[in-house]
Design a protein around this motif. Structure first.
Motif: not given
Length: 140
Positions: A43-45, A50-51, A57-60
């Motif tokens: 759900l990174a995209t 949203f966050l 940052v989210q992927y690693p």
């Protein structure tokens, strides 16, 4: 009397289960951390806006959390749980909780208000898991 060979492990399933709380806490860690890690990856995209936490940052973080959850799963499924491995898990959980609060305190990610709330909430949940694991480890 315990031999030096198994002094750092938990008794196997046939013995009295003094490790049931620890196994529960480790299993909760696997589920929550694994879901969080996979969520960051899948759900990174959506979470990016949203966050307010960048994809870089989210992927690693997602990869780390997913790998960490798999390692905790391996530790939790051993017939004799290693006290040393659990100590490392607790230490990493405490470090994650402290880093979460520090990240928000210094606005390191420039997250949205919801994102900062999520980071703090996540840190508190991880701290609670570490505390529960510590209690479980002490009961062994």
């Amino acid at each position: 009397m315990m031999s030096s060979q198994n002094a750092g492990t938990v008794p196997a399933a046939g013995a009295t289960r003094s490790d049931s709380l620890l196994r529960f806490a480790l299993s909760a860690d696997v589920v929550l951390t694994g879901a969080n890690g996979i969520g960051y990856l899948v759900l990174a995209t959506v979470l990016d806006s949203f966050l307010g936490v960048r994809l870089s940052v989210q992927y690693p973080v997602g990869v780390f959390l997913t790998g960490y959850a798999l390692w905790v799963l391996v530790v939790s499924r051993q017939q004799n749980i290693s006290r040393g491995s659990v100590a490392v898990i607790i230490t990493l959980n405490v470090a994650w909780a402290v880093a979460s609060i520090a990240t928000v305190a210094v606005d390191a990610l420039s997250a949205t208000g919801i994102g900062n709330g999520w980071i703090v909430f996540q840190g508190l949940v991880v701290a609670a898991m570490g505390a529960l694991q510590y209690v479980g480890l002490r009961r062994m």
